[in-house]
Design a protein around this motif. Sequence first.
Motif, PDB file in Angstrom:
ATOM      1  N   ASN A 194      54.408  57.203  20.631  1.00 46.95           N
ATOM      2  CA  ASN A 194      53.276  58.072  20.351  1.00 46.95           C
ATOM      3  C   ASN A 194      53.929  59.337  19.799  1.00 46.95           C
ATOM      4  N   ASP A 222      59.966  54.721  27.608  1.00 42.90           N
ATOM      5  CA  ASP A 222      58.555  54.845  27.978  1.00 42.90           C
ATOM      6  C   ASP A 222      57.776  53.721  27.300  1.00 42.90           C
ATOM      7  N   ALA A 224      54.520  52.937  27.666  1.00 43.60           N
ATOM      8  CA  ALA A 224      53.079  53.133  27.883  1.00 43.60           C
ATOM      9  C   ALA A 224      52.244  52.173  27.024  1.00 43.60           C
ATOM     10  N   SER A 252      47.164  52.555  31.868  1.00 44.49           N
ATOM     11  CA  SER A 252      46.159  53.276  31.084  1.00 44.49           C
ATOM     12  C   SER A 252      45.753  52.536  29.820  1.00 44.49           C
TER      13      SER A 252
HETATM   14  N1  PLP Z   1      53.687  58.049  27.539  1.00 42.46           N
HETATM   15  C1  PLP Z   1      53.086  57.991  26.354  1.00 42.46           C
HETATM   16  C2  PLP Z   1      53.909  57.702  25.152  1.00 42.46           C
HETATM   17  C3  PLP Z   1      51.709  58.216  26.242  1.00 42.46           C
HETATM   18  O1  PLP Z   1      51.120  58.174  25.041  1.00 42.46           O
HETATM   19  C4  PLP Z   1      50.966  58.492  27.412  1.00 42.46           C
HETATM   20  C5  PLP Z   1      49.509  58.767  27.322  1.00 42.46           C
HETATM   21  O2  PLP Z   1      48.929  58.918  26.287  1.00 42.46           O
HETATM   22  C6  PLP Z   1      51.650  58.540  28.627  1.00 42.46           C
HETATM   23  C7  PLP Z   1      53.002  58.303  28.663  1.00 42.46           C
HETATM   24  C8  PLP Z   1      50.981  58.851  29.916  1.00 42.46           C
HETATM   25  O3  PLP Z   1      49.913  58.036  30.199  1.00 42.46           O
HETATM   26  P1  PLP Z   1      49.312  57.863  31.652  1.00 42.46           P
HETATM   27  O4  PLP Z   1      49.662  59.095  32.446  1.00 42.46           O
HETATM   28  O5  PLP Z   1      47.844  57.745  31.429  1.00 42.46           O
HETATM   29  O6  PLP Z   1      49.954  56.649  32.237  1.00 42.46           O
END
Ligand code: PLP
Length: 422
Positions: A194, A222, A224, A252
């Motif tokens: 992201n 990460d 996610a 999530s």
């Molecule tokens: N890491 C990345 C790359 C993300 O995009 C996000 C949320 O958008 C997260 C971690 C954290 O997500 P959450 O706290 O909802 O697990």
Amino acid sequence: AYEFSKFGRQLGCGSGIEELMDDLGHALASGGANVKMLGGGQPARIPEMNAVWRRRLEELMEESGGLERTLTSYDPPRGNPRFLEAIAGIFRDQFGWNITADNVAVTAGGQTAFYFLFNLLAGQMPDGSSKKILLPLVPEYIGYANQGMSGDLFRACTPTIEKTGPHEFKYRVDFDNLKVDSDVAAICASRPTNPTGNVMTDQEVARLSELAKANNIPLIIDNAYGAPFPSIIFTDATPFWDEHVILTFSLSKIGLPGSRTGIVIGPPEVIRALGSMSAIAGLSNPSTGQQIVLPLIESGEILKLSQEVVRPFYEEKCKLARRAAEEAFGDEVEWFMHRSEGALFLWLWFPDLPITSRELYERLKKREVLVIPGAPFFFGHSDDSWRHRDECIRVSYAMDEEIVRDGLRIIAEEVKKAWKAV
Ligand code: PLP
């Protein structure tokens, strides 16, 4: 007025990203039905997945003790023991990793996992020195940016930019210029990334792992959006683990952001520390998400849902969004899109754009299109001469196709207008 501590000033007095998120929220609240919300990281509501969550909640209500496990008891700080076993089991079975429940911790969302991990490993050290988290690639996830309890935690390396098509590019780790100085506490990257949708290649991950190992520091990846769940990943990328690697996962993006469930796999000493931190900061973690997905993890159904429902859903949306971008921009102005290998975003780059991406963001907001300007994703990067940082925006394609298409059309109009005004 009360005087705030250093910690209070660092975390309790706002941040660039909070401002931006607030701005998005208010624009959404005050705007009419016409607002095209392409800004946030909200995952799509996938009907098949919502049906699974509904089914699971019904099962929990019917099952003897189900309600009690889900809502009326504190789990141990590191997570529900049966859930930790199930997580270790699925990774052992799927990838043959030599891990047990001692390698697993639950946190209140992935976001909290990073808050704990970064402050556990970096910042002020007992000997008075200060350590950093090295980002091998920027742009990187904006949610990391302000998490340091003792100030700026990050040092980012400029990536190389490879043009992979007439309107497509890909960032790559510039290993020739990636230095692990003695003040680096860990290397960290999101995969898929992201905001860009980049997926570091297996080779890049292997090299980063070697580099971390040689310097006796952990590599944090990460996941996610990654494999094996939610698997919003459109290329071949092998999940990677080793004894010095810390992996984070989240429920999530498979569709349960409200359950706040993050999962960390790592060395037992790190995992124990995360449990201690959860106890101090929150006693225990939210248990609803763990109880909803537990049987899906034990049976492997979560993998099937990721592969057969979630991934194809986003892959199709991504394809439509890319096509809409191509139609909207055409060949009139110079524009590039990062190769879309995963996650929920298009990352658009307008080389030499006469206005900054922040200005473009403001102009788009006036036209009820909400995106995120690119500059804040380059945190930890200190080369102010790299204009690229002001030439990009992030566009989410998780919303309805029509909204994404209209939004992209308006973005293209504004970019063309900015060029015409020169
Ligand atoms: N890491 C990345 C790359 C993300 O995009 C996000 C949320 O958008 C997260 C971690 C954290 O997500 P959450 O706290 O909802 O697990």
